[in-house]
Design a protein around this motif. Structure first.
Motif, PDB file in Angstrom:
ATOM      1  N   GLU A 137       1.640  -6.228 -27.349  1.00 21.00           N
ATOM      2  CA  GLU A 137       2.240  -6.839 -28.548  1.00 21.00           C
ATOM      3  C   GLU A 137       2.250  -5.874 -29.738  1.00 21.00           C
ATOM      4  O   GLU A 137       2.730  -6.223 -30.817  1.00 21.00           O
ATOM      5  CB  GLU A 137       1.472  -8.119 -28.934  1.00 21.00           C
ATOM      6  N   ALA A 185       6.531  -7.363 -33.527  1.00 19.47           N
ATOM      7  CA  ALA A 185       7.037  -8.600 -34.142  1.00 19.47           C
ATOM      8  C   ALA A 185       6.388  -8.812 -35.513  1.00 19.47           C
ATOM      9  O   ALA A 185       7.010  -9.381 -36.413  1.00 19.47           O
ATOM     10  CB  ALA A 185       6.744  -9.784 -33.223  1.00 19.47           C
ATOM     11  N   PHE A 215       8.262  -9.410 -39.039  1.00 18.66           N
ATOM     12  CA  PHE A 215       7.960 -10.644 -39.779  1.00 18.66           C
ATOM     13  C   PHE A 215       7.602 -10.327 -41.230  1.00 18.66           C
ATOM     14  O   PHE A 215       8.122 -10.941 -42.160  1.00 18.66           O
ATOM     15  CB  PHE A 215       6.793 -11.369 -39.077  1.00 18.66           C
ATOM     16  N   LYS A 251      10.542  -9.252 -43.333  1.00 23.86           N
ATOM     17  CA  LYS A 251      11.449 -10.353 -43.688  1.00 23.86           C
ATOM     18  C   LYS A 251      10.816 -11.369 -44.625  1.00 23.86           C
ATOM     19  O   LYS A 251      11.427 -11.820 -45.578  1.00 23.86           O
ATOM     20  CB  LYS A 251      11.874 -11.088 -42.409  1.00 23.86           C
ATOM     21  N   LYS A 252       9.569 -11.767 -44.295  1.00 23.58           N
ATOM     22  CA  LYS A 252       8.975 -12.913 -44.987  1.00 23.58           C
ATOM     23  C   LYS A 252       7.745 -12.555 -45.812  1.00 23.58           C
ATOM     24  O   LYS A 252       7.248 -13.386 -46.555  1.00 23.58           O
ATOM     25  CB  LYS A 252       8.571 -13.997 -43.968  1.00 23.58           C
ATOM     26  N   HIS A 264       1.858 -16.768 -39.417  1.00 26.75           N
ATOM     27  CA  HIS A 264       2.836 -16.232 -38.468  1.00 26.75           C
ATOM     28  C   HIS A 264       3.056 -17.176 -37.285  1.00 26.75           C
ATOM     29  O   HIS A 264       4.171 -17.339 -36.822  1.00 26.75           O
ATOM     30  CB  HIS A 264       2.343 -14.858 -37.974  1.00 26.75           C
ATOM     31  N   HIS A 265       1.971 -17.795 -36.788  1.00 29.16           N
ATOM     32  CA  HIS A 265       2.143 -18.716 -35.662  1.00 29.16           C
ATOM     33  C   HIS A 265       0.998 -19.725 -35.596  1.00 29.16           C
ATOM     34  O   HIS A 265      -0.059 -19.510 -36.174  1.00 29.16           O
ATOM     35  CB  HIS A 265       2.248 -17.962 -34.323  1.00 29.16           C
ATOM     36  N   PRO A 318      10.758 -19.945 -32.744  1.00 30.28           N
ATOM     37  CA  PRO A 318      10.643 -20.786 -33.957  1.00 30.28           C
ATOM     38  C   PRO A 318      11.873 -21.653 -34.211  1.00 30.28           C
ATOM     39  O   PRO A 318      11.752 -22.729 -34.804  1.00 30.28           O
ATOM     40  CB  PRO A 318      10.435 -19.771 -35.097  1.00 30.28           C
ATOM     41  N   LYS A 319      13.039 -21.218 -33.718  1.00 30.94           N
ATOM     42  CA  LYS A 319      14.251 -22.031 -33.918  1.00 30.94           C
ATOM     43  C   LYS A 319      14.178 -23.342 -33.123  1.00 30.94           C
ATOM     44  O   LYS A 319      14.913 -24.275 -33.395  1.00 30.94           O
ATOM     45  CB  LYS A 319      15.505 -21.254 -33.491  1.00 30.94           C
ATOM     46  N   GLY A 352      11.239 -23.984 -37.248  1.00 31.24           N
ATOM     47  CA  GLY A 352      10.882 -22.794 -38.022  1.00 31.24           C
ATOM     48  C   GLY A 352       9.457 -22.318 -37.840  1.00 31.24           C
ATOM     49  O   GLY A 352       9.006 -21.428 -38.557  1.00 31.24           O
ATOM     50  N   LEU A 378       6.748 -20.549 -35.248  1.00 24.80           N
ATOM     51  CA  LEU A 378       6.504 -19.860 -33.974  1.00 24.80           C
ATOM     52  C   LEU A 378       5.268 -20.496 -33.335  1.00 24.80           C
ATOM     53  O   LEU A 378       4.186 -20.502 -33.928  1.00 24.80           O
ATOM     54  CB  LEU A 378       6.272 -18.364 -34.221  1.00 24.80           C
TER      55      LEU A 378
HETATM   56  N1  CMX Z   1       7.711 -17.747 -37.681  1.00 23.97           N
HETATM   57  C1  CMX Z   1       8.837 -18.387 -38.112  1.00 23.97           C
HETATM   58  N2  CMX Z   1      10.063 -17.840 -38.044  1.00 23.97           N
HETATM   59  C2  CMX Z   1      10.159 -16.593 -37.553  1.00 23.97           C
HETATM   60  C3  CMX Z   1       9.047 -15.878 -37.092  1.00 23.97           C
HETATM   61  C4  CMX Z   1       7.782 -16.512 -37.174  1.00 23.97           C
HETATM   62  N3  CMX Z   1       6.673 -15.890 -36.763  1.00 23.97           N
HETATM   63  N4  CMX Z   1       9.464 -14.681 -36.648  1.00 23.97           N
HETATM   64  C5  CMX Z   1      10.794 -14.631 -36.820  1.00 23.97           C
HETATM   65  N5  CMX Z   1      11.204 -15.788 -37.352  1.00 23.97           N
HETATM   66  C6  CMX Z   1      12.576 -16.179 -37.688  1.00 23.97           C
HETATM   67  C7  CMX Z   1      13.301 -15.114 -38.477  1.00 23.97           C
HETATM   68  O1  CMX Z   1      13.026 -15.236 -39.847  1.00 23.97           O
HETATM   69  C8  CMX Z   1      14.743 -15.447 -38.146  1.00 23.97           C
HETATM   70  O2  CMX Z   1      15.169 -16.526 -38.928  1.00 23.97           O
HETATM   71  P1  CMX Z   1      16.631 -16.512 -39.612  1.00 23.97           P
HETATM   72  O3  CMX Z   1      17.613 -16.361 -38.481  1.00 23.97           O
HETATM   73  O4  CMX Z   1      16.715 -17.821 -40.301  1.00 23.97           O
HETATM   74  O5  CMX Z   1      16.646 -15.337 -40.523  1.00 23.97           O
HETATM   75  C9  CMX Z   1      14.669 -15.940 -36.707  1.00 23.97           C
HETATM   76  O6  CMX Z   1      13.299 -16.306 -36.480  1.00 23.97           O
HETATM   77  C10 CMX Z   1      15.024 -14.893 -35.677  1.00 23.97           C
HETATM   78  O7  CMX Z   1      14.460 -13.735 -36.104  1.00 23.97           O
HETATM   79  P2  CMX Z   1      15.067 -12.359 -35.721  1.00 23.97           P
HETATM   80  O8  CMX Z   1      14.791 -11.441 -36.811  1.00 23.97           O
HETATM   81  O9  CMX Z   1      16.484 -12.477 -35.311  1.00 23.97           O
HETATM   82  O10 CMX Z   1      14.335 -12.048 -34.418  1.00 23.97           O
HETATM   83  P3  CMX Z   1      13.080 -11.230 -34.311  1.00 23.97           P
HETATM   84  O11 CMX Z   1      13.483  -9.951 -33.701  1.00 23.97           O
HETATM   85  O12 CMX Z   1      12.299 -11.216 -35.576  1.00 23.97           O
HETATM   86  O13 CMX Z   1      12.253 -12.074 -33.256  1.00 23.97           O
HETATM   87  C11 CMX Z   1      10.832 -13.705 -32.389  1.00 23.97           C
HETATM   88  C12 CMX Z   1      11.695 -13.300 -33.568  1.00 23.97           C
HETATM   89  C13 CMX Z   1      10.098 -14.985 -32.760  1.00 23.97           C
HETATM   90  C14 CMX Z   1      11.724 -13.932 -31.172  1.00 23.97           C
HETATM   91  C15 CMX Z   1       9.826 -12.527 -32.105  1.00 23.97           C
HETATM   92  O14 CMX Z   1       9.050 -12.308 -33.265  1.00 23.97           O
HETATM   93  C16 CMX Z   1       8.906 -12.789 -30.928  1.00 23.97           C
HETATM   94  O15 CMX Z   1       9.279 -12.581 -29.789  1.00 23.97           O
HETATM   95  N6  CMX Z   1       7.659 -13.282 -31.193  1.00 23.97           N
HETATM   96  C17 CMX Z   1       6.689 -13.509 -30.138  1.00 23.97           C
HETATM   97  C18 CMX Z   1       5.732 -12.353 -29.986  1.00 23.97           C
HETATM   98  C19 CMX Z   1       4.887 -12.140 -31.191  1.00 23.97           C
HETATM   99  O16 CMX Z   1       5.084 -12.737 -32.245  1.00 23.97           O
HETATM  100  N7  CMX Z   1       3.910 -11.221 -31.048  1.00 23.97           N
HETATM  101  C20 CMX Z   1       2.960 -10.908 -32.101  1.00 23.97           C
HETATM  102  C21 CMX Z   1       1.708 -11.763 -31.991  1.00 23.97           C
HETATM  103  C22 CMX Z   1       0.917 -11.428 -30.769  1.00 23.97           C
HETATM  104  C23 CMX Z   1      -0.415 -12.156 -30.637  1.00 23.97           C
HETATM  105  O17 CMX Z   1      -0.646 -13.248 -31.197  1.00 23.97           O
HETATM  106  O18 CMX Z   1      -1.275 -11.568 -29.902  1.00 23.97           O
END
Ligand code: CMX
Length: 134
Positions: free
Chosen positions: A39, A64, A68, A71-72, A77-78, A119-120, A124, A126
């Motif tokens: 990750e 990721a 994040f 952007k934010k 985060h989750h 998150p979608k 919203g 994750l």
């Molecule tokens: N919470 C809420 N919304 C989130 C988010 C989060 N953590 N991360 C991204 N988003 C939102 C973005 O703001 C964006 O929203 P808008 O379209 O409204 O702007 C939307 O999701 C898609 O974002 P993106 O930029 O097109 O896509 P990303 O490349 O940022 O990917 C995601 C988003 C969730 C698919 C990717 O972050 C992922 O695969 N996450 C899972 C893995 C992870 O988070 N690993 C780190 C933690 C590991 C651990 O806990 O050990």
């Protein structure tokens, strides 16, 4: 079946500074620090009663967490939920129309198998499913 909130993940820019802040806030030091190579993050974990807080700092611009924060900004985060059988829960959520971010569970921090829900799919937020590796 989802059993309880296992932890809340917080994205931070600098884990050492954040460790100091959260140690003061929670009155305890982190019980664990761990790098999760797959990750591209470094994590630390705090116990607060029955709950856990995970801090996450990106180790790469591709992580990721970097995206994040870009952007934010820093923040929650989750939310991770504990399950007994992650494969069964993934199948259940998939059948209910949720978008899963992997086909199979992956090894995560703190001795867990994990899978994320987009998150979608969850208003919203994750969502992480996690099952303890026994
Ligand atoms: N919470 C809420 N919304 C989130 C988010 C989060 N953590 N991360 C991204 N988003 C939102 C973005 O703001 C964006 O929203 P808008 O379209 O409204 O702007 C939307 O999701 C898609 O974002 P993106 O930029 O097109 O896509 P990303 O490349 O940022 O990917 C995601 C988003 C969730 C698919 C990717 O972050 C992922 O695969 N996450 C899972 C893995 C992870 O988070 N690993 C780190 C933690 C590991 C651990 O806990 O050990």
């Amino acid at each position: 079946m989802i059993k309880k909130i296992e932890h809340i993940g917080i994205a931070v820019k600098n884990i050492e500074t954040a460790n100091e802040i959260y140690s003061k806030l929670l009155g305890v030091a982190p019980y664990k620090s761990e790098e999760v190579e797959s990750e591209m993050v470094i994590t630390s974990f705090f116990k607060t009663g029955e709950n856990k807080i995970e801090l996450l700092e990106a180790k790469s611009a591709e992580s990721a967490i970097s995206k994040f924060i870009e952007k934010k900004g820093e923040g929650i985060h989750h939310i991770a939920f504990e399950v007994d059988d992650i494969v069964a829960e993934m199948e259940n959520l998939k059948n209910l129309g949720f978008t899963l971010l992997s086909d199979k569970p992956k090894p995560g921090a703190d001795n867990k198998l994990i899978c994320f829900v987009h998150p979608k799919s969850a208003n919203g937020v994750l969502v992480e499913l996690c099952q303890e590796i026994k």
